[in-house]
Design a protein around this motif. Sequence first.
Motif, mmCIF file in Angstrom:
data_model
loop_
_atom_site.group_PDB
_atom_site.id
_atom_site.type_symbol
_atom_site.label_atom_id
_atom_site.label_comp_id
_atom_site.label_asym_id
_atom_site.label_seq_id
_atom_site.Cartn_x
_atom_site.Cartn_y
_atom_site.Cartn_z
ATOM 1 N N ARG A 123 31.338 26.301 53.616
ATOM 2 C CA ARG A 123 30.915 25.265 54.050
ATOM 3 C C ARG A 123 29.935 25.260 55.497
ATOM 4 N N THR A 124 30.547 26.275 56.296
ATOM 5 C CA THR A 124 29.928 26.428 57.749
ATOM 6 C C THR A 124 29.722 28.012 57.981
ATOM 7 N N VAL A 125 28.436 28.151 58.045
ATOM 8 C CA VAL A 125 28.050 29.652 58.392
ATOM 9 C C VAL A 125 27.144 29.899 59.298
ATOM 10 N N ILE A 126 26.811 31.031 59.912
ATOM 11 C CA ILE A 126 26.081 31.156 60.845
ATOM 12 C C ILE A 126 25.053 32.467 60.113
ATOM 13 N N ILE A 127 23.598 31.903 60.488
ATOM 14 C CA ILE A 127 22.613 32.859 60.297
ATOM 15 C C ILE A 127 21.939 33.493 61.654
ATOM 16 N N LEU A 128 22.031 34.804 61.854
ATOM 17 C CA LEU A 128 21.547 35.363 62.958
ATOM 18 C C LEU A 128 20.001 35.812 62.643
ATOM 19 N N HIS A 129 19.132 34.958 63.555
ATOM 20 C CA HIS A 129 17.659 35.425 63.312
ATOM 21 C C HIS A 129 17.061 36.125 64.521
ATOM 22 N N GLY A 130 17.591 36.195 65.588
ATOM 23 C CA GLY A 130 17.033 36.763 66.624
ATOM 24 C C GLY A 130 16.098 35.687 67.392
ATOM 25 N N LYS A 131 15.971 35.863 68.795
ATOM 26 C CA LYS A 131 15.034 35.230 69.543
ATOM 27 C C LYS A 131 13.438 35.361 69.664
ATOM 28 N N ASP A 180 3.390 38.378 71.124
ATOM 29 C CA ASP A 180 2.651 37.009 71.048
ATOM 30 C C ASP A 180 3.838 35.871 71.549
ATOM 31 N N GLY A 181 4.917 36.028 71.732
ATOM 32 C CA GLY A 181 5.984 35.265 72.003
ATOM 33 C C GLY A 181 6.217 34.234 70.983
ATOM 34 N N ILE A 182 6.176 34.651 69.663
ATOM 35 C CA ILE A 182 6.662 33.838 68.635
ATOM 36 C C ILE A 182 7.438 34.282 67.937
ATOM 37 N N ALA A 183 8.810 33.675 67.607
ATOM 38 C CA ALA A 183 10.036 34.005 67.041
ATOM 39 C C ALA A 183 9.705 33.796 65.756
ATOM 40 N N GLN A 184 9.226 34.886 64.754
ATOM 41 C CA GLN A 184 8.793 34.649 63.422
ATOM 42 C C GLN A 184 9.830 34.364 62.447
ATOM 43 N N LEU A 185 11.003 35.067 62.584
ATOM 44 C CA LEU A 185 11.903 34.975 61.607
ATOM 45 C C LEU A 185 12.529 33.373 61.836
ATOM 46 N N LYS A 186 12.793 32.804 63.214
ATOM 47 C CA LYS A 186 13.194 31.760 63.577
ATOM 48 C C LYS A 186 12.308 30.715 63.049
ATOM 49 N N SER A 187 11.292 30.845 63.271
ATOM 50 C CA SER A 187 10.087 29.767 62.752
ATOM 51 C C SER A 187 10.305 29.401 61.294
ATOM 52 N N CYS A 188 10.308 30.751 60.673
ATOM 53 C CA CYS A 188 10.540 30.416 59.164
ATOM 54 C C CYS A 188 11.830 29.846 58.767
ATOM 55 N N LEU A 189 13.076 30.511 59.382
ATOM 56 C CA LEU A 189 14.212 29.758 59.072
ATOM 57 C C LEU A 189 14.301 28.356 59.402
ATOM 58 N N ALA A 190 13.429 27.984 60.327
ATOM 59 C CA ALA A 190 13.454 26.209 60.500
ATOM 60 C C ALA A 190 12.622 25.242 59.552
ATOM 61 N N LYS A 191 11.687 26.141 58.749
ATOM 62 C CA LYS A 191 11.111 25.522 57.629
ATOM 63 C C LYS A 191 11.741 25.719 56.489
ATOM 64 N N TRP A 192 12.486 26.871 56.238
ATOM 65 C CA TRP A 192 13.045 27.063 55.057
ATOM 66 C C TRP A 192 14.449 26.431 54.745
ATOM 67 N N LEU A 193 15.357 26.127 55.651
ATOM 68 C CA LEU A 193 16.650 25.583 55.521
ATOM 69 C C LEU A 193 16.391 24.015 55.281
ATOM 70 N N PRO A 194 15.746 23.222 55.653
ATOM 71 C CA PRO A 194 15.227 21.813 55.062
ATOM 72 C C PRO A 194 14.865 21.750 53.686
ATOM 73 N N GLU A 195 14.077 23.013 53.153
ATOM 74 C CA GLU A 195 13.500 23.054 51.774
ATOM 75 C C GLU A 195 14.804 23.280 50.795
ATOM 76 N N LEU A 196 15.930 23.747 51.304
ATOM 77 C CA LEU A 196 17.096 23.860 50.307
ATOM 78 C C LEU A 196 17.977 22.934 50.155
#
Length: 193
Positions: free
Chosen positions: A123-131, A137-153
């Motif tokens: 039920r409760t897990v953690i995903i380590l995506h890095g900062k 460029d200062g963009i956290a690419q995996l973090k940005s993608c994860l923020a988009k992906w999780l609500p899609e599931l």
Amino acid sequence: MTTRDERLKFLEEMKDVRRIRKPNKADVKTPTELTPGHLERQRSAVDQPLLDRNPLTSDIVEPLGAHDVLSWQRPGVQHGVFKKLRLGQYPIEARLDLHRMTVEQARREVFGFVKDCVHYGLRTVIILHGKGERNPDGIAQLKSCLAKWLPELDDVLAFHSAQKHHGGTGAAYVMVRKGDRDKQRNREIHNRR
């Protein structure tokens, strides 16, 4: 250790034994001739590309920085439940580390990980995506993608950036819905229909 008499007895018993001249080995050479079945399977594999059932995409992603906080909950998730998730008060039952993965690898891993969590009743897990602090460029690419992906599931009920001791803004707590097996078990325990 064997005694001299034991060795002599052994040699006496083995005096009529002869070595096999031709080794008894299987012929493991691959046939050079292709069978019709092989050709049909080969043609079918080329004609029908693998169907990707993963709905996650990496296009049109809002860029996030290293210290941006992830926070999202599906309608219907109780405020107290979300607060406990946000504060890291639920036991972490599994973790997925996306460090050093490409966006495509992370996309596949996140999708499979969430499906596995539902299947195994986590039920409760953690995903380590890095900062993404080292990105020029200062963009956290995996973090940005994860923020988009999780609500899609549909299986994800809520997520929030982790507490500092679990990785802070470089990780996210994720709450996953109950699988059908767990829902049935709850109905049986509480005698509901």
